[in-house]
Design an enzyme around this catalytic site. Structure first.
Site, PDB file in Angstrom:
ATOM      1  N   ASP A 184       2.160  -3.267  15.095  1.00 25.13           N
ATOM      2  CA  ASP A 184       0.720  -3.082  14.954  1.00 25.13           C
ATOM      3  C   ASP A 184      -0.077  -4.286  15.436  1.00 25.13           C
ATOM      4  O   ASP A 184      -1.232  -4.154  15.855  1.00 25.13           O
ATOM      5  CB  ASP A 184       0.363  -2.779  13.498  1.00 25.13           C
ATOM      6  CG  ASP A 184       0.725  -1.362  13.097  1.00 25.13           C
ATOM      7  OD1 ASP A 184       1.222  -0.618  13.964  1.00 25.13           O
ATOM      8  OD2 ASP A 184       0.523  -0.993  11.925  1.00 25.13           O
ATOM      9  N   SER A 238      13.046  -0.181   4.503  1.00 28.98           N
ATOM     10  CA  SER A 238      12.376  -1.067   3.567  1.00 28.98           C
ATOM     11  C   SER A 238      11.823  -2.315   4.247  1.00 28.98           C
ATOM     12  O   SER A 238      10.931  -2.242   5.080  1.00 28.98           O
ATOM     13  CB  SER A 238      13.359  -1.416   2.448  1.00 28.98           C
ATOM     14  OG  SER A 238      12.775  -2.163   1.440  1.00 28.98           O
ATOM     15  N   LYS A 276      11.533   4.218   4.112  1.00 30.48           N
ATOM     16  CA  LYS A 276      11.442   3.868   2.692  1.00 30.48           C
ATOM     17  C   LYS A 276      10.257   2.938   2.513  1.00 30.48           C
ATOM     18  O   LYS A 276      10.307   1.776   2.873  1.00 30.48           O
ATOM     19  CB  LYS A 276      12.739   3.206   2.236  1.00 30.48           C
ATOM     20  CG  LYS A 276      12.863   3.058   0.723  1.00 30.48           C
ATOM     21  CD  LYS A 276      12.257   1.781   0.213  1.00 30.48           C
ATOM     22  CE  LYS A 276      12.411   1.677  -1.282  1.00 30.48           C
ATOM     23  NZ  LYS A 276      11.816   0.423  -1.790  1.00 30.48           N
TER      24      LYS A 276
END
Length: 452
Positions: A307, A296, A321
Site C-alpha cells: 500500500d 497474520s 488471517k
C-alpha cells in the site's frame, strides 16, 4: 499482562470449528439480562453436577470444566481459546524460539488437522510436508474432531522418538510419513546474497518473534556493505507471530506512512501504527514473496509495503488471517487468548478471510529445459562449415562438462530450484535497471539545457 500479538499458527494450539463459525454468522446476536445469565449459569452447574454424578464412568472434573471454558471461547472465533498450565507452557516455549517436536504449524479445518506451514529445516520440512496438506491420522489414530491441543500433544515427544503421520497432499491418496522428533530451534531470519554476481540481497523471514526485527536490521547492514542492488523478502509459509515484530519489520523498509491499524469493538477503538524516518535499504527495489502459507504478521508486512508502494508483492494469494489476539493470564499458570481487534492495511482493507493479492501472480512451478545449449541444427552443423577461430578445446570441454553435470542432478535437487525465487530475482534486477536509467536521465542541478 502481555502486549497484543498475533497467535495464528505460531502456537498451533487453537481449536477451530468451521461449521459452528458458518452457522454463527447467520444468527442474530442474542443479549441476555443479568437475571437470564444467572439462570443459564445455574443450569450449567446443574448439567455439570448431573454428568459428574451419573456418567457411566468416573468423570475427570478438571477436564470437563476446561473443555467447557474452551468450548465457550471457541464459539467466538477459531483463535480464542483457554490455555491450561501445560498449554500455556507449550506456547511460551514456542514463542521463545526453541521447542521439541516435528516442526509444523497446524490449524483445524472442518474437524480435520490442516497444515499452515512446516518450519524451515525441521523434520516436517525435510519430509516434504507442505502448506495445505491434511493430516488424517497420528500413529494410526484418527484425528477428526479432536482438539488441536490433543493433536499437538500426540505429535510432541522426546527427541529421537518417531511419529507416523497419515498425510493427504493435493487431494491425492493418503500416504504414511514417519518422522523422527527433534529439538526445534526457530531461526526467524536468514540472509544471503543471490545471483551469479551476488548482488541481490535475499532475506528469509520464517516467523515473527521477539528478536526478528533486531536480527533483520543486522542482516540488512551486512548486505548493504556488500552493495546489493535490491532485495527479495521471502515470507512464504510464514504463519505469523508478534504484532509488534511485524510493525518493526515493516518500519525497517519505510521512511513514512501508515503500517497497520487495529480496530476493536467500538468505533473509537482504533490504533494506528506509523513508520518512522529511516529506510535501512536506502530505497532499493524490494520484491516480497508470499503464498497461501503466509499469514497474520506476514500479511501485515506485505500489506504495508504494497500500500505504501514500497515493494512489489509476488507469489500467490496469502492465507487471510486478519485478527489480533491478547493473552490474559489468571495468575495461576493458566490464561486465555481472546480476539480483541481486526487489523487493516494502510489503504483501509481488512484482509480477514481474503488475504493479500500479489501484484504479480507467480505460482510455484518446476522448470523443464526444452532447448539444448547447442541445437542439432545450426550453422556449425553444416558440412564443411567454417570453424570459429576463437573456439578452443577447453571451452568445448567445459560446455560438455556443464551438460554432464546438469544431467546428474537428482530429482530432489531439480525440485529445489525455486521458480518463484528465480522470478523474484529477475524482477529485482529489472527494477534496479529501471531506477538506474531514470536517475541517469534526470538532468543534474548544475546542468543547463541549451536553447535555440
Amino acid at each position: 499482562m502481555k502486549k497484543l500479538f498475533l497467535v495464528f499458527g505460531l502456537c498451533g494450539l487453537l481449536f477451530c470449528n468451521a461449521f459452528a463459525a458458518d452457522a454463527k454468522k447467520k444468527e442474530p446476536v442474542v443479549r441476555l439480562t443479568d437475571e437470564q445469565i444467572y439462570q443459564q449459569l445455574k443450569k450449567f452447574a446443574l448439567v455439570f453436577e448431573a454428568a459428574r454424578e451419573n456418567f457411566v464412568e468416573e468423570a475427570d472434573e478438571k477436564k470437563m470444566l476446561e473443555a467447557a471454558m474452551n468450548g465457550m471461547l471457541a464459539e467466538l472465533d477459531p483463535h480464542s481459546s483457554y490455555l491450561n498450565a501445560d498449554d500455556l507452557k507449550d506456547f511460551d516455549d514456542k514463542s521463545s524460539g526453541s521447542f521439541g517436536g516435528i516442526g509444523i504449524q497446524i490449524t483445524s479445518d472442518k474437524g480435520a488437522v490442516k497444515v499452515i506451514s512446516p518450519i524451515d529445516d525441521t523434520p516436517a520440512y525435510r519430509a516434504g510436508i507442505k502448506a495445505g496438506d491434511y493430516i488424517t491420522h497420528i500413529d494410526g489414530e484418527q484425528v477428526f474432531d479432536i482438539t488441536l491441543n490433543q493433536a499437538v500433544k500426540k505429535m510432541k515427544g522426546r527427541p529421537g522418538t518417531k511419529v507416523k503421520l497419515t498425510v493427504v497432499q493435493d487431494r491425492g491418496e493418503p500416504k504414511v510419513i514417519t518422522l523422527t522428533r527433534d529439538i526445534i530451534k526457530v531461526q526467524s531470519i536468514k540472509s544471503d546474497t543471490k545471483g551469479e554476481d551476488k548482488k541481490i540481497g535475499y532475506v528469509r523471514i520464517s516467523d515473527f518473534g521477539a528478536k526478528t526485527a533486531k536480527d533483520l536490521r543486522e542482516a540488512i547492514e551486512k548486505l548493504e556493505k556488500k552493495k546489493v542492488i535490491g532485495y527479495v523478502l521471502d515470507m512464504r509459509n510464514n504463519p505469523g507471530g508478534y504484532l509488534t515484530a511485524a510493525i518493526d519489520v515493516s518500519d525497517t523498509f519505510l521512511d513514512s506512512g501508515e503500517i497497520v491499524s487495529t480496530r476493536g469493538r467500538g468505533k473509537e477503538d482504533i490504533d494506528r501504527s506509523m513508520a518512522k524516518p529511516g529506510d535501512l535499504t536506502g530505497g532499493k527495489p524490494i520484491v516480497v514473496l508470499i503464498n497461501h502459507g503466509s499469514a497474520s504478521a506476514a500479511e501485515i508486512v506485505a500489506g504495508a509495503l504494497q500500500d505504501n508502494k514500497r515493494g512489489l508483492i509476488m507469489g500467490s494469494q496469502s492465507f487471510g488471517k486478519g485478527s489480533v489476539q491478547q493473552q490474559k493470564p489468571f495468575g495461576d499458570g493458566t490464561a486465555i487468548h481472546l480476539t480483541i481487534a481486526r487489523y487493516y492495511t494502510p489503504s483501509g482493507k481488512s484482509i480477514q478471510g481474503e488475504g493479500i493479492t500479489p501484484d504479480v501472480e507467480v505460482l510455484q512451478s518446476k522448470v523443464e529445459v526444452i532447448e539444448k545449449k547447442k541445437d542439432i541444427f545450426s550453422e556449425a552443423s553444416f558440412k564443411n562449415a567454417l570453424k570459429n577461430e576463437g573456439e578452443t578445446k577447453g571451452k568445448k570441454a567445459k560446455a560438455d562438462k556443464d551438460d554432464e553435470d546438469n544431467s546428474k542432478l537428482t530429482d530432489e535437487e531439480k525440485e529445489a530450484r525455486d521458480y518463484q525465487l528465480q522470478r523474484a530475482m529477475d524482477m529485482v534486477r529489472a527494477m534496479a535497471k529501471m531506477e538506474s536509467k531514470i536517475e541517469s536521465d534526470v538532468p543534474k542541478k548544475d546542468e543547463k539545457k541549451e536553447t535555440k
